[in-house]
Design a protein around this motif. Structure first.
Motif: not given
Length: 253
Positions: A237-247
């Motif tokens: 979940v953290a990896s998924f959220l980090v990707d969304l935040l970076r975008k």
């Protein structure tokens, strides 16, 4: 009244305070620890580890995000049953007498001196830590995106929640809009705007006080806690959220 003894943990914890990333992470409901002076607030063991006391998994996810983003993380060391740092002192939910299905005896008719001590020793230092950090980043000319991390229970008052990740915002939806669009494009989770809570529920206090008032892009993340009940789930979940935040940061800041 003095709430915290000298040998108890400080109110505020800082993780990676020298982080060079643009994100400032906040976890207001990181801990289920109660100050010793409050005992158990009249609650049984089941309630003291339930969602009413903290956001299970939220701190672990926030720590993972801090590592990935090289972000400073500020979190609370005491249970929201003592004081909910995502609520202002005038809110009834700051020291809730009732939470979900639980009546909280120790929060019924709190004496004035005890109420003042909870505010002075828990909320005020937490608020001050965020203010000081944001002011220092501004003075250094650093960009800051304020991101708060929470979790929610899959069953609320007997009703199942199908939403898995909530992307919450108040009047500034810049980060949320892109995260929702990108999350929908990627799939894999039931992601919704301002669910299972929203501004009308009073949950955007930190975003408003420290984000909007400072002109910072901001967002609140809610994750259903069964998804982050173990380390493997927390990492995914953290990896998924980090990707969304970076975008979202590429697009909006």
């Amino acid at each position: 009244m003095q709430l915290l003894a000298g040998d108890e943990a400080p109110t505020v914890a800082n993780v990676n305070p020298e982080g060079a990333g643009d994100v400032l992470l906040v976890c207001e409901h990181a801990s289920l620890t109660l100050p010793r002076a409050l005992g158990t607030l009249g609650l049984g063991p089941e309630a003291l580890v339930a969602h009413i006391a903290w956001d299970p998994g939220a701190l672990a996810v926030a720590r993972q995000m801090s590592r990935s983003l090289d972000a400073h993380l500020i979190h609370q060391n005491y249970s929201r049953l003592a004081y909910d740092c995502n609520r202002p002192p005038e809110s009834d939910d700051a020291m809730p007498a009732l939470s979900e299905i639980y009546k909280i005896p120790g929060n019924q008719d709190i004496p004035t001196d005890e109420r003042d001590a909870r505010i002075a020793e828990i909320y005020t230092p937490f608020k001050a830590a965020l203010e000081k950090t944001i002011a220092a980043r501004k003075a250094a000319g650093r960009k800051t995106v304020l991101v708060t991390v929470h979790s929610f229970t899959p069953i609320y008052k007997g009703n199942h929640r199908s939403v898995e990740i909530g992307i919450l915002h108040d009047s500034d939806s810049r980060i949320a809009d892109v995260m929702l669009e990108e999350g929908g494009r990627r799939g894999g989770y039931d992601i919704r705007r301002n669910e299972p809570y929203g501004p009308a529920d009073g949950v955007t206090h930190t975003l408003k006080l420290h984000g909007l008032e400072n002109g910072l892009a901001n967002v609140m993340i809610e994750v259903r806690n069964d998804l982050i009940a173990n380390e493997a789930g927390q990492e995914v979940v953290a990896s998924f959220l980090v990707d969304l935040l970076r975008k979202s940061m590429e697009t909006t800041t």
